[in-house]
Design a protein around this motif. Structure first.
Motif, PDB file in Angstrom:
ATOM      1  N   VAL A 129      18.345  -7.334  49.576  1.00  0.00           N
ATOM      2  CA  VAL A 129      19.361  -8.197  49.618  1.00  0.00           C
ATOM      3  C   VAL A 129      20.618  -7.752  49.948  1.00  0.00           C
ATOM      4  N   ALA A 130      21.436  -8.458  50.784  1.00  0.00           N
ATOM      5  CA  ALA A 130      22.649  -7.954  51.345  1.00  0.00           C
ATOM      6  C   ALA A 130      23.784  -7.847  50.484  1.00  0.00           C
ATOM      7  N   PRO A 131      24.484  -6.949  50.518  1.00  0.00           N
ATOM      8  CA  PRO A 131      25.701  -6.764  49.489  1.00  0.00           C
ATOM      9  C   PRO A 131      26.499  -7.913  49.342  1.00  0.00           C
ATOM     10  N   GLY A 132      26.654  -8.405  47.971  1.00  0.00           N
ATOM     11  CA  GLY A 132      27.493  -9.598  47.736  1.00  0.00           C
ATOM     12  C   GLY A 132      26.478 -10.816  47.523  1.00  0.00           C
ATOM     13  N   GLU A 133      25.211 -10.872  48.004  1.00  0.00           N
ATOM     14  CA  GLU A 133      24.340 -11.860  48.044  1.00  0.00           C
ATOM     15  C   GLU A 133      23.320 -11.801  46.856  1.00  0.00           C
ATOM     16  N   THR A 134      22.526 -12.947  46.769  1.00  0.00           N
ATOM     17  CA  THR A 134      21.671 -12.891  45.730  1.00  0.00           C
ATOM     18  C   THR A 134      20.214 -13.144  45.843  1.00  0.00           C
ATOM     19  N   LEU A 135      20.136 -13.827  47.296  1.00  0.00           N
ATOM     20  CA  LEU A 135      18.872 -14.068  47.896  1.00  0.00           C
ATOM     21  C   LEU A 135      18.391 -12.929  48.721  1.00  0.00           C
ATOM     22  N   PRO A 136      17.214 -12.793  48.936  1.00  0.00           N
ATOM     23  CA  PRO A 136      16.676 -11.760  49.971  1.00  0.00           C
ATOM     24  C   PRO A 136      17.179 -12.119  51.336  1.00  0.00           C
ATOM     25  N   MET A 137      17.431 -11.285  52.288  1.00  0.00           N
ATOM     26  CA  MET A 137      17.735 -11.209  53.515  1.00  0.00           C
ATOM     27  C   MET A 137      16.894 -12.164  54.327  1.00  0.00           C
ATOM     28  N   GLY A 138      17.117 -12.880  55.289  1.00  0.00           N
ATOM     29  CA  GLY A 138      16.359 -13.686  56.176  1.00  0.00           C
ATOM     30  C   GLY A 138      16.911 -13.770  57.464  1.00  0.00           C
TER      31      GLY A 138
END
Length: 214
Positions: free
Chosen positions: A93-102
């Motif tokens: 998960v990218a910093p500041g995000e809640t969803l897995p990166m895509g």
């Protein structure tokens, strides 16, 4: 990229990253007493060839996307190989995000892992972290459980024909856990791996699938 309706928005970086080593094929945790924070230890004997027979199909098995509702117990018909390494417990998960990166390529995923002093899993490492020593066909067991993991969604596109983003955060999928404690290895987002099998010459593969019914 995944050859499904130009679908690239769910290509994951993660649950498929391991602590870095000098070579992608080297064991990475053999000299470590434990794993870094956010990672879990995968240790045991991996089966090189597994027979998994489906007892109940959800679609005719001639369908390339046919789903198995219930499997017979898995049988190891290959060799057992000792493995020991550390794997991320959750998808990246990218910093500041809640969803897995895509929406990343294999090369981008590889480079991101290396920036964190990790690397992408080998294909067999990913499989072992997912299936466990018991060689489970689903992380949750022998029966397909769409209530625990994020797959079998049917409303894939919106009224404009665009793919719906149906990723879910790990906090909502606490029951989608592998025997080793790795979350969301099936469904949610596809995950890039290094290929260490002899099937063709491609160096990359996608594992785990996304939220579609397949």
């Amino acid at each position: 990229m995944r050859p499904v309706a130009q679908f690239v928005a769910v290509v994951a970086v993660a649950a498929a990253s391991v602590a870095a080593s000098s070579s992608p094929s080297d064991p990475v945790a053999s000299v470590r007493p434990s794993c870094p924070d956010g990672m879990v230890l995968i240790e045991g004997e991996y089966c090189t060839e597994v027979r998994q027979d489906c007892l109940e199909w959800m679609e005719p098995p001639t369908n390339s996307l046919a789903r198995c509702a219930k499997f017979a117990p898995s049988v190891c018909v290959g060799e057992r190989v000792k493995k020991r390494y550390c794997v991320d417990r959750d998808e990246h998960v990218a910093p500041g995000e809640t969803l897995p990166m895509g929406d990343v390529s294999w090369t981008q995923a590889r480079d991101l892992c290396e920036k964190e002093s990790k690397r992408l899993c080998m294909e067999t490492e990913w499989e072992f972290a997912c299936e466990g020593v018991a060689m489970l066909p689903y992380t949750t067991g022998y029966e397909r459980d769409a209530a625990s993991c994020n797959f079998d969604k049917t409303e894939l596109v919106d009224k404009d024909g665009k793919l719906r983003d149906q990723r879910e955060p790990a906090s909502q999928l606490d029951h989608c856990v592998s025997p080793f404690g790795v979350r969301n290895m099936i469904g949610n987002v596809d995950e890039w791996v290094w290929r260490d099998r002899t099937w063709g010459e491609r160096r990359s593969a996608l594992k785990g699938g996304w939220w579609m019914p397949a």
